[in-house]
Write a protein that holds these residues in place. Structure first.
Motif, short mmCIF file in Angstrom:
data_model
loop_
_atom_site.label_atom_id
_atom_site.label_comp_id
_atom_site.label_asym_id
_atom_site.label_seq_id
_atom_site.Cartn_x
_atom_site.Cartn_y
_atom_site.Cartn_z
N GLU A 111 0.82 -1.23 0.00
CA GLU A 111 0.00 0.00 0.00
C GLU A 111 0.85 1.27 0.00
O GLU A 111 0.34 2.36 -0.22
N CYS A 112 2.14 1.10 0.32
CA CYS A 112 3.03 2.27 0.40
C CYS A 112 3.06 3.00 -0.94
O CYS A 112 3.21 2.38 -1.98
N MET A 113 2.93 4.32 -0.90
CA MET A 113 2.96 5.07 -2.16
C MET A 113 4.33 5.72 -2.39
O MET A 113 4.48 6.57 -3.26
N GLU A 114 5.29 5.31 -1.58
CA GLU A 114 6.70 5.71 -1.77
C GLU A 114 6.89 7.22 -1.69
O GLU A 114 7.68 7.79 -2.43
N CYS A 115 6.15 7.87 -0.79
CA CYS A 115 6.21 9.34 -0.71
C CYS A 115 7.47 9.81 0.01
O CYS A 115 7.86 10.97 -0.13
N GLY A 116 8.10 8.95 0.80
CA GLY A 116 9.34 9.34 1.49
C GLY A 116 9.12 10.10 2.79
O GLY A 116 10.08 10.52 3.43
N THR A 117 7.86 10.27 3.20
CA THR A 117 7.56 11.02 4.43
C THR A 117 8.23 10.36 5.64
O THR A 117 8.77 11.04 6.51
N CYS A 118 8.21 9.03 5.69
CA CYS A 118 8.78 8.33 6.84
C CYS A 118 10.29 8.56 6.92
O CYS A 118 10.81 8.88 8.00
N SER A 119 10.99 8.45 5.80
CA SER A 119 12.44 8.67 5.82
C SER A 119 12.74 10.10 6.24
O SER A 119 13.68 10.35 7.01
S1 SF4 Z 1 5.37 7.45 4.75
FE1 SF4 Z 1 6.75 5.82 4.14
S2 SF4 Z 1 5.57 3.92 4.40
FE2 SF4 Z 1 4.11 5.63 4.44
S3 SF4 Z 1 3.41 5.78 2.30
FE3 SF4 Z 1 5.11 7.24 2.54
S4 SF4 Z 1 6.95 6.08 1.94
FE4 SF4 Z 1 5.29 4.59 2.29
#
Ligand code: SF4
Ligand code: SF4
Length: 447
Positions: free
Chosen positions: A413-421
């Motif tokens: 389901e991850c949309m690879e937005c990079g928010t977590c990193s």
């Molecule tokens: S925050 Fe991380 S885990 Fe969540 S959708 Fe974005 S890249 Fe994926």
């Protein structure tokens, strides 16, 4: 804007507030860049989601600007057009900015900019049927120009059982550094509104929403003024937050509707198109012109003349950089797209394609990546993930090589937005590891 007003703005749950870094280019008017005489333009046959096109021109053929040079009969596909006049030099395997390879058509620019004679404006477009308008958009090769690359004629023509109630223009431009949409909103406002009105005409009874973050107040003012006569269009002010421009998050911010896992925006009665795409719809339907150019933000400390450039598709990054005076210093990192979701590039000899929104060139100081440390279980990545995932758990599954657990915890389901990193104080490479695991799972399923 008062602090309390900020909290009244529409937005989504989760997300982060990175430095926007837009000041370098947001006041720079769009500059038109034409390829030089003799320049080679490279047209990948696959610039979209769906079936790749096949070349319709052969080496030695003379082609004209706006001529269809690659196409496909597949349902999900989008044709490719020459953006200059010239001679097809070769058809070969080429590298795209995203690092993939595909068949490409190389055209040598003859500098005459001779147009394909069938390109004619449609002054009577308001009397066109839905099928005619969809046909024009399809033939123009328009795809989601925000980066997704999904063919627009399919998006705008969902199955009859899916009623579209909201046609949303994605004017969030939430990725740091990017200002190409901002400049289009200011400089091509009328075309954007006409494009949106065309899209609204395809979905009778639907309402238009232009979702725009409040870090673009000059564009908000002009849009509100110009939309005054259209009660079916709302200019919706959004709290600046990343990744607001992501389809699901924008729909939630603008309508309060959720797009559930495994469903499409059309299932929630919404269709979303980005600014350049809506302008391209106007260009195709009103002026009869296919997708041949786009606006690219070129910025970063290593760029001598940062700005917003209207570039012919197929032009290489090297030719673009030569045309705008090159680098102030050797870049240590180059990215096609924004810093959060863009793709690192290792060569300038790749073409600008339909989805190329930006080119970032960073100095050593800008590109520094702190070393990865142990997870301290702070939970920041969980609270800020807009998809309600647990990135640190997914990361652990990837490290253990346990792809079953990765899938069970919703990794796909991850949309690879990079928010977590971005939000991780331990600088864990969360999004990168999740992206790699997704690729692995999907490749295994394909087999
Ligand atoms: S925050 Fe991380 S885990 Fe969540 S959708 Fe974005 S890249 Fe994926
Ligand atoms: S944000 Fe980083 S340190 Fe905090 S829980 Fe997530 S992975 Fe661990």
């Amino acid at each position: 804007m008062a602090l309390l007003d900020v909290f009244r703005l529409h937005t989504f749950i989760g997300g982060v507030h990175p430095h926007t870094e837009k000041e370098r280019t947001n006041s720079k008017p769009i500059e038109v860049i034409l390829p030089k005489l003799g320049a080679e333009l490279i047209y990948p046959c696959s610039q979209h989601i769906g079936a790749p096109c096949e070349p319709l021109a052969a080496p030695g053929d003379r082609v004209l600007a706006g001529q269809k040079i690659a196409g496909s009969d597949a349902f999900v596909s989008a044709p490719v057009h020459a953006s200059v006049s010239g001679v097809v030099k070769e058809i070969r395997d080429i590298l795209t900015p995203s690092g993939t390879r595909c068949k490409g058509i190389v055209v040598e620019n003859d500098g005459k900019h001779e147009q394909w004679p069938d390109l004619k404006p449609n002054p009577d477009f308001r009397s066109f049927s839905k099928e005619q308008i969809i046909g024009l958009i399809k033939e123009a090769g328009i795809v989601g120009m925000g980066g997704a690359g999904f063919p627009t004629h399919i998006k705008l023509n969902p199955p009859p059982d899916k009623k579209i109630e909201y046609c949303i223009v994605n004017a969030a431009e939430c990725e740091p550094y990017l200002t190409n949409d901002h400049r289009l909103l200011l400089e091509e406002t009328d075309r954007l509104i006409t494009g949106l009105r065309i899209i609204l005409s395809l979905h009778p009874g639907s309402k238009g929403i232009i979702g725009i973050e409040t870090n673009k107040m000059d564009a908000i003012d002009i849009l509100k003024k110009k939309c005054r006569d259209f009660p079916d269009i709302t200019v919706m002010e959004l709290m600046p937050k990343y990744p607001q421009g992501s389809e699901k998050q924008l729909i939630y911010a603008c309508t309060g509707r959720e797009v559930r896992s495994g469903t499409l925006p059309a299932d929630s009665g919404c269709v979303v198109n980005n600014v350049d795409t809506v302008v391209a719809v106007e260009r195709a339907v009103v002026r009869g012109r296919p997708l041949m150019r786009r606006v690219v933000t070129v910025t970063g400390g290593a760029v001598k003349r940062p700005g917003n450039y209207k570039v012919r598709l197929g032009m290489t990054y090297r030719d673009l950089m030569d045309a705008i005076d090159g680098f102030a210093e050797e870049p240590v990192k180059m990215i096609s797209g924004g810093p959060m979701m863009g793709v690192s590039m290792f060569t300038l000899d790749v073409p600008i394609v339909k989805t190329s929104s930006a080119f970032l060139c960073f100095t050593e100081e800008e590109a520094v990546i702190p070393p990865e440390r142990n997870c301290i279980r702070c939970g920041k990545c969980v609270s800020q993930c807009p998809m309600y995932l647990m990135p640190y758990m997914l990361n652990q599954s990837v490290i253990r090589g346990d792809l079953d657990a990765f899938c069970a915890d919703g990794g796909l389901e991850c949309m690879e937005c990079g928010t977590c990193s971005y939000s991780c104080p331990a600088k864990r490479h969360l999004a990168q590891s999740i992206r790699a695991a997704k690729r692995e799972v999907l490749a295994k399923r394909k087999k």
